[in-house]
Design a protein around this motif. Structure first.
Motif, mmCIF file in Angstrom:
data_model
loop_
_atom_site.group_PDB
_atom_site.id
_atom_site.type_symbol
_atom_site.label_atom_id
_atom_site.label_comp_id
_atom_site.label_asym_id
_atom_site.label_seq_id
_atom_site.Cartn_x
_atom_site.Cartn_y
_atom_site.Cartn_z
ATOM 1 N N TYR A 260 0.811 -1.214 0.000
ATOM 2 C CA TYR A 260 0.000 0.000 0.000
ATOM 3 C C TYR A 260 0.842 1.260 0.000
ATOM 4 N N ARG A 261 2.052 1.191 0.531
ATOM 5 C CA ARG A 261 2.916 2.380 0.447
ATOM 6 C C ARG A 261 3.758 2.378 -0.817
ATOM 7 N N ASP A 262 3.795 1.243 -1.540
ATOM 8 C CA ASP A 262 4.472 1.142 -2.840
ATOM 9 C C ASP A 262 5.961 1.462 -2.762
ATOM 10 N N CYS A 263 6.610 1.054 -1.715
ATOM 11 C CA CYS A 263 8.059 1.211 -1.602
ATOM 12 C C CYS A 263 8.558 0.278 -0.508
ATOM 13 N N ARG A 264 9.853 0.085 -0.468
ATOM 14 C CA ARG A 264 10.472 -0.762 0.557
ATOM 15 C C ARG A 264 11.613 -0.014 1.235
ATOM 16 N N PHE A 265 11.768 -0.280 2.533
ATOM 17 C CA PHE A 265 12.937 0.209 3.250
ATOM 18 C C PHE A 265 14.111 -0.741 3.006
ATOM 19 N N ARG A 266 15.304 -0.268 3.287
ATOM 20 C CA ARG A 266 16.483 -1.055 2.927
ATOM 21 C C ARG A 266 16.608 -2.362 3.713
ATOM 22 N N HIS A 267 15.953 -2.469 4.871
ATOM 23 C CA HIS A 267 16.008 -3.715 5.625
ATOM 24 C C HIS A 267 14.893 -4.687 5.229
ATOM 25 N N GLU A 268 13.995 -4.275 4.344
ATOM 26 C CA GLU A 268 12.882 -5.132 3.924
ATOM 27 C C GLU A 268 13.273 -5.917 2.668
ATOM 28 N N LYS A 269 14.116 -6.905 2.855
ATOM 29 C CA LYS A 269 14.644 -7.667 1.734
ATOM 30 C C LYS A 269 13.599 -8.611 1.167
ATOM 31 N N ARG A 270 13.760 -8.938 -0.102
ATOM 32 C CA ARG A 270 12.929 -9.967 -0.699
ATOM 33 C C ARG A 270 13.269 -11.317 -0.087
ATOM 34 N N ARG A 271 12.319 -12.228 -0.171
ATOM 35 C CA ARG A 271 12.553 -13.564 0.354
ATOM 36 C C ARG A 271 13.705 -14.227 -0.395
ATOM 37 N N ASP A 272 14.608 -14.866 0.365
ATOM 38 C CA ASP A 272 15.782 -15.561 -0.199
ATOM 39 C C ASP A 272 16.703 -14.607 -0.950
ATOM 40 N N SER A 273 16.773 -13.366 -0.529
ATOM 41 C CA SER A 273 17.633 -12.396 -1.206
ATOM 42 C C SER A 273 19.107 -12.701 -0.954
ATOM 43 N N MET A 274 19.926 -12.506 -1.983
ATOM 44 C CA MET A 274 21.365 -12.685 -1.863
ATOM 45 C C MET A 274 22.031 -11.473 -1.224
ATOM 46 N N PHE A 275 21.340 -10.344 -1.237
ATOM 47 C CA PHE A 275 21.930 -9.082 -0.822
ATOM 48 C C PHE A 275 21.458 -8.722 0.588
ATOM 49 N N THR A 276 22.339 -8.088 1.330
ATOM 50 C CA THR A 276 22.026 -7.736 2.719
ATOM 51 C C THR A 276 21.168 -6.481 2.816
ATOM 52 N N VAL A 277 21.122 -5.681 1.750
ATOM 53 C CA VAL A 277 20.368 -4.430 1.743
ATOM 54 C C VAL A 277 19.424 -4.452 0.548
ATOM 55 N N TYR A 278 18.173 -4.047 0.784
ATOM 56 C CA TYR A 278 17.230 -3.963 -0.328
ATOM 57 C C TYR A 278 17.378 -2.620 -1.038
ATOM 58 N N SER A 279 17.390 -2.685 -2.356
ATOM 59 C CA SER A 279 17.203 -1.512 -3.208
ATOM 60 C C SER A 279 16.574 -2.005 -4.492
ATOM 61 N N SER A 280 16.050 -1.098 -5.282
ATOM 62 C CA SER A 280 15.450 -1.521 -6.547
ATOM 63 C C SER A 280 16.496 -2.159 -7.450
ATOM 64 N N ASP A 281 17.766 -1.735 -7.320
ATOM 65 C CA ASP A 281 18.839 -2.326 -8.120
ATOM 66 C C ASP A 281 19.141 -3.755 -7.684
ATOM 67 N N THR A 282 19.264 -3.993 -6.373
ATOM 68 C CA THR A 282 19.556 -5.352 -5.912
ATOM 69 C C THR A 282 18.393 -6.295 -6.207
ATOM 70 N N CYS A 283 17.175 -5.784 -6.142
ATOM 71 C CA CYS A 283 16.015 -6.604 -6.485
ATOM 72 C C CYS A 283 16.065 -7.009 -7.947
ATOM 73 N N TYR A 284 16.385 -6.070 -8.815
ATOM 74 C CA TYR A 284 16.467 -6.360 -10.248
ATOM 75 C C TYR A 284 17.600 -7.347 -10.533
ATOM 76 N N LEU A 285 18.736 -7.166 -9.863
ATOM 77 C CA LEU A 285 19.848 -8.100 -10.039
ATOM 78 C C LEU A 285 19.456 -9.508 -9.601
ATOM 79 N N GLN A 286 18.720 -9.585 -8.501
ATOM 80 C CA GLN A 286 18.262 -10.893 -8.022
ATOM 81 C C GLN A 286 17.375 -11.571 -9.070
#
Length: 424
Positions: A260-286
């Motif tokens: 509902y807020r349409d954004c993520r904070f840096r600690h709100e990682k995707r499930r099974d993320s390889m990266f320790t910090v969430y960003s739109s770039d790390t999500c796309y790389l994943q």
């Protein structure tokens, strides 16, 4: 059966005759005529409809439009992080000679038959030769006229398809790695970096070396490798001027659901993320890495490899290249959308052509990153309606249309269950 229904009707009638909800006692008042009761029934239905309509609108706004963004100009007490500076080496002579003329992380076509015979170990070995020693690369670093150790700040970033990258002042090196800020005491930002341009590395630095200015959550990817590149020349200064607009989140934004807020904070990682910090770039790389594994069963050696996966050999790299469109697509039906970051700075960058400067010698190139003006505007995301606002709005609607309150709720068990003995 009819006796039981009659008994329950007496209980309900007793409740309607004595409850504090306005208008309902007239519905069961035997002293009123049927036209009068019909009048009160229509009046009650209209009021109840208005009450429900207002409550539904309040809940809809609370669920679907919980946050909004505004602009603030009270800049005296702000603290804005200085941008991240990233140096990347995208290729080497060995890589160009044996495998790829262009950066293989950009999924370019292969240009040498040697690639077909290459093992994953040989490709990884070629990648390791890009790890240029920091001490041989960076000479001096100065922050607002204060020198600091370049190589203590510039650390290696995870593989993102660009090549070997060193970065400073980025959250991708750890939460405590962002140490340079602009605030009321540090009123300007001036970062100067001298880069070695020795004869043995000059040609290499001018052809395969790139400089990037990001916000503290961005990562170098094949999408911004060429777009944000900054060029250098030996014995000259390249001046990079920029302005910043920070995004700040008010209290309660983090409690709103991500969808509902349409954004993520840096600690709100995707499930099974390889990266320790969430960003739109790390999500796309994943997503890119997951698609490589799905389509080809292995990962391009320019990218980080998840646990349990493996690096592609030369022949399998042809599968990666052949499926470039599917792998690099911005979105695929059924895939999770990579939401933007809730916080972070927006940068507007001006690049000047390299010009002469008083250097220690022609074997150096200077990069001068400077903030044009102290940030005077920032964006604030805030909660439009919190739980208390919803309670107040719902209570106001119930009180306005029905004359009810919290105490009206307690009347329901009282008259329906406790006062049954008073029924005639």
């Amino acid at each position: 059966m009819w006796k039981r229904l009659a008994w329950w009707w007496k209980i309900i009638k007793q409740y309607l005759s004595n409850c504090s909800i306005h208008g309902v006692r007239y519905l069961v008042d035997n002293r009123l005529s049927y036209p009068e009761r019909l009048f009160w029934l229509i009046s009650c239905i209209l009021c109840w409809y208005g009450c429900v309509y207002m409550i539904v609108n309040v809940l809809r706004n609370y669920i679907y439009s919980p946050v909004a963004v505004t602009v603030e100009t009270t800049y005296v007490d702000w603290e804005t992080p200085f941008p991240a500076i990233v140096f990347c080496v995208s290729n080497t002579k060995t890589m160009k000679k044996d495998y790829f003329k262009r950066n293989p992380g950009m999924f370019s076509n292969y240009s040498n038959p040697n690639l077909l015979r290459a093992t994953p170990e040989e490709l990884l070995s070629a990648y390791d030769k890009m790890r240029y020693p920091c001490m041989d690369l960076l000479a001096d670093c100065t922050w607002n006229n204060i020198k600091f150790n370049c190589c203590s700040e510039f650390q290696e970033l995870r593989k993102t398809g660009v090549g070997y990258c060193l970065g400073m002042n980025t959250y991708h090196l750890g939460d405590n790695s962002v140490r340079y800020f602009i605030n009321r005491t540090v009123k300007y930002g001036d970062l100067i970096i001298d880069v070695h341009m020795a004869a043995k590395s000059k040609t290499f630095l001018l052809t395969a070396f790139s400089v990037h200015v990001f916000n503290n959550l961005q990562m170098p990817t094949f999408k911004n490798l060429e777009k944000d590149e900054i060029h250098m020349k030996a014995g000259r200064t390249t001046r990079i001027e920029f302005t910043m607009y920070d995004t700040f989140n008010g209290a309660g934004v983090e409690n709103v659901a991500v969808g509902y807020r349409d954004c993520r904070f840096r600690h709100e990682k995707r499930r099974d993320s390889m990266f320790t910090v969430y960003s739109s770039d790390t999500c796309y790389l994943q997503l890119i890495i997951e698609r490589m594994l799905e389509l080809c069963g292995c990962v391009n050696f320019y990218y980080s490899v998840p646990r349990g996966a493996r690096v592609c050999n030369g022949t399998e790299m042809l599968c990666i290249i052949a499926n470039k469109a599917e792998i690099t697509a911005q979105s695929i039906e059924g895939e999770e959308e990579c939401l933007p970051n809730c916080d972070g700075t927006s940068l507007t960058i001006n690049r000047w052509e390299p010009h002469e400067y008083d250097s220690p010698g022609r074997s150096y190139s200077r990069l001068h990153f400077t903030l044009l003006s102290h940030p005077t505007v920032r964006y604030r995301r805030y909660v439009v309606n919190d739980v208390l606002d919803v309670i107040v709005s719902v209570g106001s609607a119930v009180g306005l249309f029905m004359g009810a309150s919290i105490m009206s709720i307690f009347e329901i068990p009282y008259w329906l269950f406790i006062r049954r003995d008073k029924i005639a």
